[in-house]
Design a protein around this motif. Sequence first.
Motif, PDB file in Angstrom:
ATOM      1  N   SER A 115      -1.355   6.458  -3.459  1.00  0.00           N
ATOM      2  CA  SER A 115      -1.643   5.135  -2.921  1.00  0.00           C
ATOM      3  C   SER A 115      -1.244   5.039  -1.396  1.00  0.00           C
ATOM      4  O   SER A 115      -0.107   5.788  -1.089  1.00  0.00           O
ATOM      5  N   SER A 116      -1.802   4.590  -0.393  1.00  0.00           N
ATOM      6  CA  SER A 116      -1.534   4.311   0.889  1.00  0.00           C
ATOM      7  C   SER A 116      -0.487   2.929   0.930  1.00  0.00           C
ATOM      8  O   SER A 116      -0.073   2.757   2.135  1.00  0.00           O
ATOM      9  N   THR A 117      -0.459   2.140  -0.197  1.00  0.00           N
ATOM     10  CA  THR A 117       0.091   1.034  -0.006  1.00  0.00           C
ATOM     11  C   THR A 117       1.757   1.435  -0.340  1.00  0.00           C
ATOM     12  O   THR A 117       1.947   2.426  -0.739  1.00  0.00           O
ATOM     13  N   SER A 118       2.778   0.691   0.187  1.00  0.00           N
ATOM     14  CA  SER A 118       4.004   1.095  -0.058  1.00  0.00           C
ATOM     15  C   SER A 118       4.654   1.244  -1.092  1.00  0.00           C
ATOM     16  O   SER A 118       4.250   0.832  -2.447  1.00  0.00           O
ATOM     17  N   GLU A 119       5.551   2.340  -1.387  1.00  0.00           N
ATOM     18  CA  GLU A 119       5.931   2.757  -2.539  1.00  0.00           C
ATOM     19  C   GLU A 119       6.697   1.973  -3.502  1.00  0.00           C
ATOM     20  O   GLU A 119       6.604   1.532  -4.525  1.00  0.00           O
ATOM     21  N   TRP A 120       7.152   0.821  -2.537  1.00  0.00           N
ATOM     22  CA  TRP A 120       7.903  -0.365  -3.344  1.00  0.00           C
ATOM     23  C   TRP A 120       6.891  -1.169  -4.204  1.00  0.00           C
ATOM     24  O   TRP A 120       7.111  -1.474  -5.293  1.00  0.00           O
ATOM     25  N   VAL A 121       5.840  -1.329  -3.583  1.00  0.00           N
ATOM     26  CA  VAL A 121       4.714  -2.240  -4.539  1.00  0.00           C
ATOM     27  C   VAL A 121       4.276  -1.502  -5.535  1.00  0.00           C
ATOM     28  O   VAL A 121       4.147  -2.117  -6.759  1.00  0.00           O
ATOM     29  N   ILE A 122       4.022  -0.264  -5.308  1.00  0.00           N
ATOM     30  CA  ILE A 122       3.088   0.537  -6.214  1.00  0.00           C
ATOM     31  C   ILE A 122       4.078   0.811  -7.371  1.00  0.00           C
ATOM     32  O   ILE A 122       3.743   0.888  -8.584  1.00  0.00           O
ATOM     33  N   ARG A 123       5.431   0.984  -7.203  1.00  0.00           N
ATOM     34  CA  ARG A 123       6.290   1.231  -8.219  1.00  0.00           C
ATOM     35  C   ARG A 123       6.475  -0.009  -9.040  1.00  0.00           C
ATOM     36  O   ARG A 123       6.393   0.220 -10.345  1.00  0.00           O
ATOM     37  N   GLU A 124       6.465  -1.079  -8.793  1.00  0.00           N
ATOM     38  CA  GLU A 124       6.398  -2.177  -9.610  1.00  0.00           C
ATOM     39  C   GLU A 124       5.166  -2.345 -10.352  1.00  0.00           C
ATOM     40  O   GLU A 124       5.200  -2.579 -11.661  1.00  0.00           O
ATOM     41  N   ALA A 125       4.151  -2.122  -9.817  1.00  0.00           N
ATOM     42  CA  ALA A 125       2.883  -1.982 -10.515  1.00  0.00           C
ATOM     43  C   ALA A 125       2.743  -0.948 -11.577  1.00  0.00           C
ATOM     44  O   ALA A 125       2.519  -1.203 -12.679  1.00  0.00           O
ATOM     45  N   MET A 126       3.224   0.379 -11.220  1.00  0.00           N
ATOM     46  CA  MET A 126       2.946   1.316 -12.383  1.00  0.00           C
ATOM     47  C   MET A 126       3.938   1.237 -13.403  1.00  0.00           C
ATOM     48  O   MET A 126       3.761   1.775 -14.398  1.00  0.00           O
TER      49      MET A 126
END
Length: 221
Positions: A115-126
Motif C-alpha cells: 500500500s502507498s498509505t503510511s505503514e502506521w495506518v496499514i499496520r493497525e488495519a492488518m
Amino acid sequence: MLRLKPRLAAFDCDGTLWSGDAGEGFFSWEMKRGMVSDETVRWARGRYNDYLAGKVTEDEMVSDMTTMNVGLQESDIRHASRQYYEENMAAHIFPEMQQLIRRLRDEGCEIWAVSSTSEWVIREAMKDFDIPANRILACEVEIENGRITDRLVRVPSGEGKAVAIREVVRRQPDVAFGNSRWDVEMLALAKTPFAVNPSPELKNIASERGWTVYFPDSIRR
C-alpha cells in the motif's frame, strides 16, 4: 471468488480490502486534530491542492502525507493510527476479502499487504486481517531515537509496488488484488490478477487484459 490455491498473494489495501482512501483520510484527520503545526498544515493543504491540480505527482503526495510527521514521536502516530482505524476504517472492511485472506492463510499461502498509505495506518488495519508487520510493504520512513524522520524507506505506489515486491519478496506472486491504476504494475506482475472494486480506469484495463473483475457485496448493493 478464488478457486486457486496460491502459495504467494499480494493485496492492495485502500479500496481493495475496505472502501475509502485511508491515506487521504488519515492525512486530513490528523491535521484537523492539530497533530502537526499550523505551518505544516498550511504547507500540506497547499501541496494537496497542487496535487488535485496535477502539479504534484501521486508518489510525491503519498510521500508528503507520511513525511509531514517529521520530528514527531512515532509512538504518538502509532497510537493515533489505531484510533483512526477504529473510528473510520474498521466498519468499512469488505467481509469477503477478510474471509478470503484468512482462508488463504489457513491453506498455507504467504500473504503480503502492499500500500502507498503510511505503514502506521496499514499496520493497525492488518491486525484484523492477521497479516504481520513483516509482511507489510507500505509508505515508510526511517525512525531515529523514536522520532519520525523525512528519510523515505519506500513508496509503494504504481511501479513502486512491483519494485517493492521484487526487492523484498523476491518472488512472483501467484495472485494479486488491486482496485486502481496505481495497482496495475503489481497486478501485471502476478500470475493471476484480480481487479477488486475497480475504478473505471482499472475496470477498462482489466477488460482489455482479460483480468477477473470482482465487486464485493456491499459495493453491488
